[in-house]
Structures are given as C-alpha cells and as structure tokens.
Scaffold this motif. Structure first.
Motif, PDB file in Angstrom:
ATOM      1  N   VAL A 159     -36.844 -30.998  20.638  1.00  0.00           N
ATOM      2  CA  VAL A 159     -35.819 -30.796  19.746  1.00  0.00           C
ATOM      3  C   VAL A 159     -36.016 -29.800  18.636  1.00  0.00           C
ATOM      4  O   VAL A 159     -35.350 -28.994  18.387  1.00  0.00           O
ATOM      5  CB  VAL A 159     -35.293 -32.231  19.118  1.00  0.00           C
ATOM      6  N   GLU A 160     -37.289 -29.983  18.092  1.00  0.00           N
ATOM      7  CA  GLU A 160     -37.831 -29.238  17.032  1.00  0.00           C
ATOM      8  C   GLU A 160     -37.877 -27.617  17.560  1.00  0.00           C
ATOM      9  O   GLU A 160     -37.241 -26.690  16.614  1.00  0.00           O
ATOM     10  CB  GLU A 160     -39.283 -29.415  16.664  1.00  0.00           C
ATOM     11  N   ARG A 161     -38.512 -27.262  18.752  1.00  0.00           N
ATOM     12  CA  ARG A 161     -38.758 -26.092  19.098  1.00  0.00           C
ATOM     13  C   ARG A 161     -37.207 -25.207  19.442  1.00  0.00           C
ATOM     14  O   ARG A 161     -36.786 -24.055  19.114  1.00  0.00           O
ATOM     15  CB  ARG A 161     -39.331 -25.849  20.286  1.00  0.00           C
ATOM     16  N   ALA A 162     -36.305 -26.209  20.033  1.00  0.00           N
ATOM     17  CA  ALA A 162     -34.819 -25.582  20.225  1.00  0.00           C
ATOM     18  C   ALA A 162     -34.039 -25.565  18.895  1.00  0.00           C
ATOM     19  O   ALA A 162     -33.331 -24.408  18.935  1.00  0.00           O
ATOM     20  CB  ALA A 162     -34.069 -26.790  21.199  1.00  0.00           C
ATOM     21  N   PHE A 163     -34.260 -26.289  18.108  1.00  0.00           N
ATOM     22  CA  PHE A 163     -33.671 -25.925  16.766  1.00  0.00           C
ATOM     23  C   PHE A 163     -33.859 -24.584  16.222  1.00  0.00           C
ATOM     24  O   PHE A 163     -33.170 -23.857  15.773  1.00  0.00           O
ATOM     25  CB  PHE A 163     -34.128 -27.102  15.458  1.00  0.00           C
ATOM     26  N   TRP A 164     -35.198 -24.172  16.130  1.00  0.00           N
ATOM     27  CA  TRP A 164     -35.688 -23.216  15.653  1.00  0.00           C
ATOM     28  C   TRP A 164     -35.296 -21.932  16.450  1.00  0.00           C
ATOM     29  O   TRP A 164     -35.008 -20.776  15.905  1.00  0.00           O
ATOM     30  CB  TRP A 164     -37.217 -23.123  15.310  1.00  0.00           C
ATOM     31  N   ALA A 165     -35.170 -22.147  17.609  1.00  0.00           N
ATOM     32  CA  ALA A 165     -34.852 -21.021  18.713  1.00  0.00           C
ATOM     33  C   ALA A 165     -33.541 -20.509  18.350  1.00  0.00           C
ATOM     34  O   ALA A 165     -32.923 -19.426  18.362  1.00  0.00           O
ATOM     35  CB  ALA A 165     -34.967 -21.463  20.104  1.00  0.00           C
ATOM     36  N   GLY A 166     -32.576 -21.527  17.757  1.00  0.00           N
ATOM     37  CA  GLY A 166     -31.150 -21.313  17.443  1.00  0.00           C
ATOM     38  C   GLY A 166     -30.841 -20.863  16.011  1.00  0.00           C
ATOM     39  O   GLY A 166     -29.788 -20.812  15.637  1.00  0.00           O
ATOM     40  N   TYR A 167     -31.900 -20.845  15.233  1.00  0.00           N
ATOM     41  CA  TYR A 167     -31.894 -20.762  13.749  1.00  0.00           C
ATOM     42  C   TYR A 167     -31.707 -19.329  13.308  1.00  0.00           C
ATOM     43  O   TYR A 167     -32.599 -18.480  13.842  1.00  0.00           O
ATOM     44  CB  TYR A 167     -32.954 -21.668  13.006  1.00  0.00           C
ATOM     45  N   THR A 168     -31.021 -18.844  12.583  1.00  0.00           N
ATOM     46  CA  THR A 168     -31.179 -17.501  11.881  1.00  0.00           C
ATOM     47  C   THR A 168     -32.145 -17.490  10.870  1.00  0.00           C
ATOM     48  O   THR A 168     -32.006 -17.988   9.826  1.00  0.00           O
ATOM     49  CB  THR A 168     -29.722 -17.121  11.393  1.00  0.00           C
ATOM     50  N   MET A 169     -33.527 -16.858  11.060  1.00  0.00           N
ATOM     51  CA  MET A 169     -34.429 -17.060  10.324  1.00  0.00           C
ATOM     52  C   MET A 169     -34.408 -15.725   9.479  1.00  0.00           C
ATOM     53  O   MET A 169     -33.958 -14.553   9.624  1.00  0.00           O
ATOM     54  CB  MET A 169     -35.717 -16.892  11.117  1.00  0.00           C
ATOM     55  N   ASP A 170     -35.178 -16.137   8.130  1.00  0.00           N
ATOM     56  CA  ASP A 170     -35.262 -14.832   7.240  1.00  0.00           C
ATOM     57  C   ASP A 170     -36.593 -14.423   7.407  1.00  0.00           C
ATOM     58  O   ASP A 170     -37.041 -14.786   8.498  1.00  0.00           O
ATOM     59  CB  ASP A 170     -34.963 -15.330   5.794  1.00  0.00           C
ATOM     60  N   GLU A 171     -36.799 -13.304   6.777  1.00  0.00           N
ATOM     61  CA  GLU A 171     -38.048 -12.439   7.149  1.00  0.00           C
ATOM     62  C   GLU A 171     -39.282 -13.076   6.947  1.00  0.00           C
ATOM     63  O   GLU A 171     -40.111 -13.164   7.933  1.00  0.00           O
ATOM     64  CB  GLU A 171     -38.065 -11.144   6.381  1.00  0.00           C
ATOM     65  N   PRO A 172     -39.590 -14.282   6.095  1.00  0.00           N
ATOM     66  CA  PRO A 172     -40.693 -14.735   5.977  1.00  0.00           C
ATOM     67  C   PRO A 172     -40.938 -15.745   7.081  1.00  0.00           C
ATOM     68  O   PRO A 172     -42.088 -16.160   7.723  1.00  0.00           O
ATOM     69  CB  PRO A 172     -40.556 -15.624   4.322  1.00  0.00           C
ATOM     70  N   ARG A 173     -39.749 -16.456   7.537  1.00  0.00           N
ATOM     71  CA  ARG A 173     -39.943 -17.441   8.704  1.00  0.00           C
ATOM     72  C   ARG A 173     -40.281 -16.583   9.873  1.00  0.00           C
ATOM     73  O   ARG A 173     -40.768 -16.886  10.564  1.00  0.00           O
ATOM     74  CB  ARG A 173     -38.591 -18.254   8.913  1.00  0.00           C
ATOM     75  N   ARG A 174     -39.450 -15.556  10.230  1.00  0.00           N
ATOM     76  CA  ARG A 174     -39.949 -14.508  11.456  1.00  0.00           C
ATOM     77  C   ARG A 174     -41.396 -14.194  11.297  1.00  0.00           C
ATOM     78  O   ARG A 174     -42.178 -14.075  12.606  1.00  0.00           O
ATOM     79  CB  ARG A 174     -39.062 -13.372  11.360  1.00  0.00           C
TER      80      ARG A 174
END
Length: 310
Positions: A159-174
């Motif tokens: 669930v954790e990995r799937a959430f971030w796969a669909g999350y619009t990340m800002d540059e620091p998180r990318r």
C-alpha cells in the motif's frame, strides 16, 4: 541550504540495547535532530502544552519545554536473520531540509561495531517511505547511488509503495526517491508486502503491524520472543508528548485524523501491558512502557541493558 557538509553528532549517548526474551534490540544512532525540529514537526506541541506534562522532563524535552527528537535505526538478530528497521537520513545526500542536507555521520561504523556490516544484513524493514527513514538504503559508489545492504531484502508495505507511485511529487521528494528508493528497486531488492489488519510475520518473531495515517501504508514492527514483546513505532508516534495528547499531529501526516485514531487505538492496546515501546524518533532513553495517566497516557522510561561503544 549550504554547500558544506552538515554534521550533527550524537552528543551525549552511545548506542544502547534492550532485551526482548532472548533477543537483543540495538539502537543504531545517527544524529540528534537540531533544536527547532520539534516545533516544525509537531506545531501543536507548544512550550505551554509540553509544560503541562511534567513527566516529559528531563528525558524528552529541553529546559525551554520544547520536544527533543533523534534519528536512529534498530537492529536485531532473530532466528539467524539480521534485521534492520529503518535507515535514517543517510550521508552526502542533497536535501531541502538543512538539518538533513549532506550529512556526514559514522552511522555505518556504529552499525558495524554491533556486528552488522552491510554485507551481513539480511532484512531491511522500511516502516514507510519518508526521507528520514530510507536514507541509508543507498550509499555513493563511483558517483552513483547503490544499495548499502547488497544481500538484504528491503521490505515495505505494498500500500505504501502504491501510494507514492500515484503521488504528485515535488522536486525534493523526487530527489529522495531517485537516490534512496529507486536504486534499491532497480536492483530487485525492494519487496512489497501485503499487511492485513492482524499484521504479518516477516521473520521469526518479527511482525509488521498496520498503523496508517502518517502515510497510508505505514507499519509498526512488533518483536516477540519467550513471551516478551516490543513494538518499534516508526512515525505512528513521533514523540512521547503524543502519549499525553494523541491528537497532536505531525505537519507531514498524510491523514492527520486517521493518524490520531491509530495512535489512540495503539496506545489503548499497549497501556498497562509489559510491551516495550521503542520510538524511532524518541531521544534517549528511547524506550518505555505505556501507562494510563490523567485520562490519557504516559511513557515510563526503561533504561538500556548496557551501553555499547559507538
């Protein structure tokens, strides 16, 4: 952000350990987080709020009633499996948070002093995929980021990995995913685990327990042996002030309301038991037992069994 390395040493406490049955759980120190971290992370934990709970002093707050926070991992060997829970901030990584930017600590040396050299770690459990929990997943080698623990399975919730796969990340998180998550994934070392409501065992006496709210797939880690039990919190609880008021949220909780519900349920289940609670960001003494207190809860500290050289 500066161009020079940032070093926040562990000022006054070496690594420490606690026993759970026949298991020895080691705290692997990375850094003391600097003053002001608590006010940023837990904005509702003001000096007045903290001062209303004298049991927090002297261990968990400073002289101005501000919460103290720490970054460390936990290491344990069970059934011949060497397990590391969370991997901190990491060295030499570009980070937007100045306190995390380009750190230079002796984390790997401290880990090796416990007998956990990188090549001997079998299992790395990631309670969630936030910057200060995945940093030592990788280290720099010949100008690229490579897995620090090349023989290990790195586990996190599906669930954790799937959430971030669909999350619009800002540059620091990318940036963080690029240097600390994707290299492990690309190496085929990241394993995704389904974590049902009742939890799931991933090694002898090691169980992942769902604790959502801080992130959707966040897990705590339960250790059991010989009738004794411990729980490593990850970020479902950042600081013992949240025992006194489980409604105090982190500024980076994905779902603050759910995080509060999770904390209340968890603390209620632990209160009055002998379960040892090990806080992933709790400053030393780091561990304790939950007790009902004044209509809420408190943490009664448990000293480590012995200091270990850092």
């Amino acid at each position: 952000m500066t161009n020079s390395p940032t070093t926040f040493p562990c000022r006054s406490h070496p690594n420490a350990a606690w026993t759970v049955g026949r298991l020895t759980v080691h705290r692997v120190d990375e850094v003391d987080l600097p003053p002001g971290t608590g006010s940023w992370l837990l904005p509702a934990a003001t000096a007045d709020v903290v001062a209303a709970h004298p049991w927090l002093r002297p261990h968990f707050t400073d002289t101005e009633h501000l919460v103290r926070l720490h970054s460390h991992s936990f290491a344990v060997t069970t059934g011949g499996v060497r397990v590391l829970v969370d991997t901190g901030i990491g060295n030499g990584k570009p980070r937007a948070n100045p306190a995390w930017h380009d750190l230079h600590t002796d984390y790997l040396g401290r880990l090796a002093a416990l007998g956990f050299t990188p090549e001997t770690v079998d299992l790395v459990i990631l309670t969630h995929l936030h910057t200060d929990h995945v940093g030592w997943n990788t280290r720099a080698q010949d100008g690229v980021w490579v897995p620090t623990f090349p023989r290990a399975r790195y586990l996190t919730s599906r669930v954790e990995r799937a959430f971030w796969a669909g999350y619009t990340m800002d540059e620091p998180r990318r940036q963080m995913f690029g240097d600390s998550v994707l290299p492990v994934e690309d190496a085929g070392l990241l394993h995704l685990v389904d974590v049902p409501d009742g939890g799931t065992e991933v090694a002898p006496g090691v169980r992942l327990v769902p604790t959502p709210g801080h992130t959707p797939g966040h897990v705590a880690v339960e250790l059991t042996d010989g009738g004794e039990r411990a729980l490593i919190t990850g970020d479902c609880v950042h600081h013992p002030v949240q025992f006194a008021d489980p409604g105090i949220s982190s500024c980076v909780d994905i779902d603050p309301a759910l995080a509060g519900v999770t904390r209340r349920r968890l603390l209620g289940s632990l209160a009055g038991t002998d379960t040892l609670v090990l806080g992933t960001h709790f400053p030393p003494p780091t561990a304790g037992r939950v007790r009902a207190f004044g209509g809420s809860y408190r943490l009664d500290p448990v000293a480590p069994v012995r200091p270990l050289l850092a």
